[in-house]
Design a protein around this motif. Structure first.
Motif, short mmCIF file in Angstrom:
data_model
loop_
_atom_site.label_atom_id
_atom_site.label_comp_id
_atom_site.label_asym_id
_atom_site.label_seq_id
_atom_site.Cartn_x
_atom_site.Cartn_y
_atom_site.Cartn_z
N SER A 69 0.82 -1.21 0.00
CA SER A 69 0.00 0.00 0.00
C SER A 69 0.85 1.26 0.00
O SER A 69 0.37 2.35 -0.30
N GLU A 70 2.12 1.12 0.38
CA GLU A 70 3.08 2.22 0.41
C GLU A 70 2.68 3.31 1.39
O GLU A 70 3.11 4.47 1.27
N ASP A 71 1.84 2.98 2.37
CA ASP A 71 1.47 3.94 3.40
C ASP A 71 2.67 4.24 4.30
O ASP A 71 3.57 3.39 4.43
N PRO A 72 2.71 5.42 4.93
CA PRO A 72 3.81 5.71 5.85
C PRO A 72 3.91 4.66 6.95
O PRO A 72 2.90 4.19 7.47
N LEU A 73 5.12 4.29 7.29
CA LEU A 73 5.36 3.27 8.31
C LEU A 73 5.68 3.92 9.66
O LEU A 73 6.16 5.06 9.70
N CYS A 195 9.81 -4.65 -1.23
CA CYS A 195 10.93 -3.74 -0.95
C CYS A 195 10.58 -2.32 -1.39
O CYS A 195 10.87 -1.35 -0.67
N GLN A 196 9.99 -2.19 -2.57
CA GLN A 196 9.61 -0.86 -3.04
C GLN A 196 8.56 -0.24 -2.14
O GLN A 196 8.63 0.96 -1.81
N GLY A 197 7.58 -1.03 -1.70
CA GLY A 197 6.57 -0.52 -0.79
C GLY A 197 7.17 -0.09 0.53
O GLY A 197 6.79 0.94 1.11
N ILE A 198 8.12 -0.89 1.04
CA ILE A 198 8.80 -0.54 2.30
C ILE A 198 9.59 0.75 2.14
O ILE A 198 9.59 1.62 3.02
N GLY A 203 9.38 7.04 3.05
CA GLY A 203 9.58 8.27 2.30
C GLY A 203 10.74 8.18 1.35
O GLY A 203 11.31 9.19 0.93
N GLY A 204 11.10 6.94 0.98
CA GLY A 204 12.26 6.73 0.13
C GLY A 204 11.91 6.01 -1.15
O GLY A 204 10.77 6.02 -1.60
N VAL A 205 12.91 5.35 -1.72
CA VAL A 205 12.73 4.70 -3.01
C VAL A 205 13.75 3.58 -3.16
O VAL A 205 14.81 3.60 -2.53
N MET A 206 13.45 2.61 -4.02
CA MET A 206 14.38 1.56 -4.41
C MET A 206 14.89 1.85 -5.80
O MET A 206 14.17 2.38 -6.65
N ALA A 207 16.14 1.48 -6.05
CA ALA A 207 16.72 1.61 -7.38
C ALA A 207 17.57 0.39 -7.67
O ALA A 207 18.12 -0.23 -6.75
#
Length: 263
Positions: A69-73, A195-198, A203-207
């Protein structure tokens, strides 16, 4: 989160209870004392343990779909260097069973910042599992933590076969993993999507970056910030009652990693 995804954690809870019962029964049939005295029994029991840990990992992935869901953790102030080094040490202790070398790069001795321990543990183990799985014996896995320009960069790099450039754009899309190259995935195809959702929950991103025949590098980045909560003197417990490293790396390790002498 849609209805189908919301049902998965409930199914996972039911599966977890059944798995616990099966593991308890298996431990009674092949207790550690008997396994230590009988190498053949230990070998058979190791296969059973590996299957158990693989299933536990699948259940954990089902339980973690809320990260999609990519909600704030919920973030806590913790020592990220200590946290990362502990997980790295657990994984590195198993690397020789795959014929791999490991390296940790981090200039800081300590660094307090805000992160979600449970989520970041899952992310780091997922990246390590992929690196273990796709790096041939004799390869090197490097974990690096860098602090720069108000951001934190945590990366896992391998010397595996690399990734087709055409796949990099959809690598974190869980619905486009059917063409994943050998060795075949043992999981649900959710790992990198989680991983992308986490990452987004922080407030970050995976690359990802890769060169075919040279290896791949996955980097999680997030703002370097604190939450302002009170640090605890009690060290965070990563064990949870079972070996998280064996569980998280179960798809990438050989069966002998689950033998009684390697527990």
């Amino acid at each position: 989160m849609d209805l189908e995804l919301s049902l998965l954690p409930r199914a996972a809870a039911q599966m977890r209870g059944a798995l616990n019962n099966l593991h308890f029964a298996a431990a009674r049939l092949a207790p550690p004392s008997a396994r230590e005295q009988d190498p053949d029994l230990d070998e058979r029991a190791a296969l059973m343990d590996q299957s158990y840990y693989r299933l536990v990992r699948l259940v954990n992935d089902l339980s973690a779909v809320h990260y999609l869901s990519e909600d704030p953790l919920p973030l806590r102030d913790r020592d990220l260097v200590e946290f990362m080094a502990d997980i790295f040490a657990r994984a590195a202790s198993l690397a020789s069973l795959r014929g791999l070398e490991t390296r940790l790069l981090c200039a800081a001795d300590h660094h307090i910042c805000a992160f979600c321990p449970d989520a970041l543990e899952q992310l780091l183990y997922q990246l390590l599992s992929n690196a273990f799985k796709f790096t041939p014996p004799g390869g090197l896995i490097t974990v690096e933590l860098r602090l720069a320009a108000g951001r934190i960069f945590l990366s896992v790099e391998d010397t595996g076969p690399g990734i087709d450039p055409e796949r990099l754009e959809t690598l974190f899309d869980s619905y486009r993993q059917a063409d994943r190259p050998a060795p075949p995935s043992q999981g649900l195809g959710l790992g990198l999507a989680l991983c992308q959702g986490i990452a987004k929950g922080h407030g970050g991103v995976m690359a990802a970056e890769s060169r075919q025949g040279k290896g791949s590098r996955f980097t999680f980045s997030m703002p370097d910030r604190t939450a302002g909560d009170t640090l605890r003197d009690i060290r965070y417990d990563y064990s949870g009652g079972f070996n998280h490293a064996l569980m998280a790396l179960a798809d990438a390790l050989p069966p002998e990693a689950f033998g009684i002498r390697n527990h």
